[in-house]
Design an enzyme around this catalytic site. Structure first.
Site, PDB file in Angstrom:
ATOM      1  N   LYS A   6       1.193   5.015  -2.420  1.00 26.70           N
ATOM      2  CA  LYS A   6       1.296   6.418  -1.926  1.00 26.70           C
ATOM      3  C   LYS A   6       2.628   6.976  -2.199  1.00 26.70           C
ATOM      4  CE  LYS A   6      -2.988   6.390  -0.561  1.00 26.70           C
ATOM      5  NZ  LYS A   6      -3.607   7.299  -1.235  1.00 26.70           N
ATOM      6  N   TYR A  34       0.723  -1.179   0.126  1.00 26.10           N
ATOM      7  CA  TYR A  34      -0.049  -0.074  -0.082  1.00 26.10           C
ATOM      8  C   TYR A  34       0.920   1.276   0.062  1.00 26.10           C
ATOM      9  CZ  TYR A  34      -2.626   3.846   2.232  1.00 26.10           C
ATOM     10  OH  TYR A  34      -3.078   5.148   2.322  1.00 26.10           O
TER      11      TYR A  34
END
Length: 254
Positions: A165, A161
């Site tokens: 970002k 994840y």
């Protein structure tokens, strides 16, 4: 408050969490707000509530990973802008929609990797490109991309994840350099622990998340991030806050 009156904003992922809180904050400050997400019933309930309070809101069901939905969202927002007497302008884009994924390279679910990049990177980049092209023509506009501290200080507990970002922050900074001379501001906001539906959807549990963050004390709420977003887009045109990290006071890492 009417600090953002005559500004038209798009907020993705507006059916809950940071997106919903941001839509409430911007509309309370006078902006006409287009709220977008996949959960139609929640969007319509939010729009009905804000409209009943005299605020100007349009709900558009859209999947943030879909280029065709992004194109339709821009078209609906421009039509809404014309209806409000704002000549089709789009002044603010909050590219907030996204999701988490617990685990690093070894422990995260590989079957979710493609979808995660489509939703967290490719979809927002496409929407930023579409809105940015309009803002360049207008010679003004604010684009805010929601990153994460896990894309700034890499964490092995949400490593894959975090890589999405890291990617969206890189895209946003490159885009800032591409368009800043034409009056368009691009900002990356990197929140730390914000308690919302995000954690459940990402697969975080007491063992892999909540037990670790207990030592941080009071976590952030979505409204904490929303207030920061409203502050950023309210700056005079010559002032640009292009990166912002927001952490709970007690959070040392990441």
């Amino acid at each position: 408050m009417a600090g953002l009156r005559n500004r038209i904003a798009i907020v993705t992922g507006a059916s809950s969490g940071i997106g919903e809180a941001t839509a409430r904050e911007l509309s309370a400050q006078g902006a006409g707000v287009v709220v977008a997400a996949r959960r139609q019933e929640r969007l319509e309930a939010l729009a009905a509530e804000l409209s009943a309070a005299g605020q100007r809101v349009l709900a558009v069901r859209a999947d943030a990973s879909s280029e065709s939905d992004n194109a339709r969202l821009i078209e609906r927002a421009q039509a809404f802008s014309h209806e409000l007497g704002c000549a089709g302008r789009i002044d603010i884009l909050i590219a907030n929609a996204g999701r988490g994924l617990a685990g690093g390279l070894l422990s995260s679910e590989q079957s979710q990797w493609d979808n995660l990049y489509k939703l967290n990177v490719l979809g927002p980049a496409d929407l930023m490109r579409r809105a940015g092209a309009l803002m360049v023509e207008q010679k003004s506009g604010d684009i805010i991309a929601l990153g994460s501290v896990s894309g700034f200080n890499i964490s092995p507990f949400s490593g894959f994840y975090g890589s999405t970002k890291f990617a969206i922050a890189s895209i946003a900074e490159a885009f800032r350099r591409e368009v800043c001379s034409r009056g368009v501001r691009v900002t990356t906001i990197m929140p730390a622990v914000v308690i919302s539906e995000f954690q459940e959807n990402a697969g975080y549990t007491k063992e892999n998340f909540y037990k670790t963050i207990e030592k941080f004390g009071t976590p952030l709420a979505p409204q904490d991030v929303a207030r920061s977003i409203a502050f950023i887009v309210s700056q005079p045109p010559h002032v640009h806050i292009n990166q912002l990290i927001i952490r709970p006071t007690g959070q040392d890492y990441p």
